[in-house]
Design a protein around this motif. Sequence first.
Motif, PDB file in Angstrom:
ATOM      1  N   LYS A   1       5.010  -0.657  -3.212  1.00  0.00           N
ATOM      2  CA  LYS A   1       6.449  -0.721  -2.952  1.00  0.00           C
ATOM      3  C   LYS A   1       6.599  -1.354  -1.576  1.00  0.00           C
ATOM      4  O   LYS A   1       6.384  -0.678  -0.558  1.00  0.00           O
ATOM      5  CB  LYS A   1       7.042   0.679  -2.984  1.00  0.00           C
ATOM      6  N   ALA A   2       6.870  -2.647  -1.545  1.00  0.00           N
ATOM      7  CA  ALA A   2       6.935  -3.363  -0.266  1.00  0.00           C
ATOM      8  C   ALA A   2       8.333  -3.223   0.330  1.00  0.00           C
ATOM      9  O   ALA A   2       9.334  -3.320  -0.377  1.00  0.00           O
ATOM     10  CB  ALA A   2       6.596  -4.833  -0.468  1.00  0.00           C
TER      11      ALA A   2
ATOM     12  N   ARG B   1      -6.663   3.895   9.413  1.00  0.00           N
ATOM     13  CA  ARG B   1      -7.546   3.147   8.498  1.00  0.00           C
ATOM     14  C   ARG B   1      -6.975   1.750   8.280  1.00  0.00           C
ATOM     15  O   ARG B   1      -5.752   1.565   8.248  1.00  0.00           O
ATOM     16  CB  ARG B   1      -7.646   3.873   7.157  1.00  0.00           C
ATOM     17  N   VAL B   2      -7.882   0.789   8.119  1.00  0.00           N
ATOM     18  CA  VAL B   2      -7.457  -0.613   8.008  1.00  0.00           C
ATOM     19  C   VAL B   2      -7.495  -1.037   6.534  1.00  0.00           C
ATOM     20  O   VAL B   2      -8.436  -0.695   5.807  1.00  0.00           O
ATOM     21  CB  VAL B   2      -8.388  -1.512   8.855  1.00  0.00           C
ATOM     22  N   PHE B   3      -6.445  -1.766   6.103  1.00  0.00           N
ATOM     23  CA  PHE B   3      -6.351  -2.245   4.719  1.00  0.00           C
ATOM     24  C   PHE B   3      -6.088  -3.742   4.718  1.00  0.00           C
ATOM     25  O   PHE B   3      -5.216  -4.216   5.453  1.00  0.00           O
ATOM     26  CB  PHE B   3      -5.200  -1.546   3.990  1.00  0.00           C
ATOM     27  N   VAL B   4      -6.834  -4.454   3.889  1.00  0.00           N
ATOM     28  CA  VAL B   4      -6.563  -5.878   3.691  1.00  0.00           C
ATOM     29  C   VAL B   4      -6.116  -6.028   2.239  1.00  0.00           C
ATOM     30  O   VAL B   4      -6.864  -5.716   1.309  1.00  0.00           O
ATOM     31  CB  VAL B   4      -7.820  -6.735   3.981  1.00  0.00           C
ATOM     32  N   LEU B   5      -4.880  -6.467   2.061  1.00  0.00           N
ATOM     33  CA  LEU B   5      -4.258  -6.507   0.733  1.00  0.00           C
ATOM     34  C   LEU B   5      -4.241  -7.923   0.176  1.00  0.00           C
ATOM     35  O   LEU B   5      -4.044  -8.890   0.922  1.00  0.00           O
ATOM     36  CB  LEU B   5      -2.814  -5.998   0.821  1.00  0.00           C
ATOM     37  N   HIS B   6      -4.424  -8.036  -1.144  1.00  0.00           N
ATOM     38  CA  HIS B   6      -4.292  -9.321  -1.837  1.00  0.00           C
ATOM     39  C   HIS B   6      -3.349  -9.114  -3.025  1.00  0.00           C
ATOM     40  O   HIS B   6      -3.687  -8.347  -3.926  1.00  0.00           O
ATOM     41  CB  HIS B   6      -5.655  -9.815  -2.319  1.00  0.00           C
ATOM     42  N   PRO B   7      -2.173  -9.743  -3.026  1.00  0.00           N
ATOM     43  CA  PRO B   7      -1.230  -9.546  -4.146  1.00  0.00           C
ATOM     44  C   PRO B   7      -1.829 -10.013  -5.469  1.00  0.00           C
ATOM     45  O   PRO B   7      -2.530 -11.021  -5.518  1.00  0.00           O
ATOM     46  CB  PRO B   7      -0.028 -10.409  -3.753  1.00  0.00           C
ATOM     47  N   ARG B   8      -1.515  -9.250  -6.510  1.00  0.00           N
ATOM     48  CA  ARG B   8      -1.918  -9.615  -7.878  1.00  0.00           C
ATOM     49  C   ARG B   8      -0.678  -9.464  -8.765  1.00  0.00           C
ATOM     50  O   ARG B   8      -0.440  -8.398  -9.302  1.00  0.00           O
ATOM     51  CB  ARG B   8      -3.019  -8.688  -8.390  1.00  0.00           C
ATOM     52  N   GLY B   9       0.138 -10.493  -8.792  1.00  0.00           N
ATOM     53  CA  GLY B   9       1.361 -10.403  -9.577  1.00  0.00           C
ATOM     54  C   GLY B   9       2.493  -9.828  -8.752  1.00  0.00           C
ATOM     55  O   GLY B   9       2.427  -9.758  -7.532  1.00  0.00           O
ATOM     56  N   ALA B  10       3.570  -9.383  -9.456  1.00  0.00           N
ATOM     57  CA  ALA B  10       4.826  -9.024  -8.791  1.00  0.00           C
ATOM     58  C   ALA B  10       4.677  -7.824  -7.868  1.00  0.00           C
ATOM     59  O   ALA B  10       5.073  -7.868  -6.712  1.00  0.00           O
ATOM     60  CB  ALA B  10       5.890  -8.764  -9.837  1.00  0.00           C
ATOM     61  N   ASP B  11       4.108  -6.714  -8.359  1.00  0.00           N
ATOM     62  CA  ASP B  11       4.080  -5.513  -7.522  1.00  0.00           C
ATOM     63  C   ASP B  11       2.718  -4.834  -7.537  1.00  0.00           C
ATOM     64  O   ASP B  11       2.609  -3.640  -7.327  1.00  0.00           O
ATOM     65  CB  ASP B  11       5.175  -4.534  -7.959  1.00  0.00           C
ATOM     66  N   LEU B  12       1.674  -5.615  -7.785  1.00  0.00           N
ATOM     67  CA  LEU B  12       0.313  -5.061  -7.765  1.00  0.00           C
ATOM     68  C   LEU B  12      -0.460  -5.669  -6.603  1.00  0.00           C
ATOM     69  O   LEU B  12      -0.223  -6.822  -6.221  1.00  0.00           O
ATOM     70  CB  LEU B  12      -0.429  -5.395  -9.064  1.00  0.00           C
TER      71      LEU B  12
END
Lengths: 92, 161
Positions: free
Chosen positions: B17-18, B36-47
Amino acid sequence: MPRSVWKGPFVDGYLLKKAEAARASTRNEVIRIWTRRSTVLPQFVGLTFGVYNGKKFLPVQVTENMVGHKFGEFSPTRTFGGHSADKKAKRG
Amino acid sequence: MGELGRAHGVRGLLRLKAHCEAPIDSYNPLRDERGRVFVLHPRGADLVAIEGVADRNAAEALTGTKLYVERDRLPEPDPDEFYLTDLVGLAAFTAEGKALGQVRAVEDYGAGPFLTLSGPPERLVPFTMAAVPVVDIQGGRITVEPPAEIEVKPPEGEAEE
């Protein structure tokens, strides 16, 4: 000609008179109104209204692209604050 | 910036939920409340896929995690543009120095932004040059010239139904 066209936009008459008086003055003022049903007309552009939402008068700065909408559309009665995150506000 | 939702599938994907306007991966790396560190990569609309999270069990453990970014990593706003996070909490004073409380919220419902000042009494002030001539983020204060208020009540007998 469709009925909605020949009838023209609806505006409460007393609001129109007050807005024309306010246009003449250049003061920093908010016109508090209850009439959410009135249509935004071109002569309101540049004025700031406080539109009642049942609890508060939310400031509505009228711009050209709001013409034709109703005042109530810009003063929601149910609101959620949301999250600020990276959102920005531009000073008008 | 956002909040991780429930796990999706068996490969470690999560719903996101951005809350941000820019794509969330433009703020990589993000942190949570525990650092804690997070590196996010979008996969579609809300994943999103998260680096180091490869299975469903690891993903489920992250559900409900809130993601943050340091304020100094946000890009510089345009002139006369301010981050809501900077405005909220500023002390409000009139030009004569009278205290009007703090900025409690900045809202915009399509008709220009306005500030909610805590007061008392609570005031809603349009965010314009005329009403808010000075915004001093470093000094933690704004100068407000409260606009005059004119009430336009319906005449007697013409009340709205």
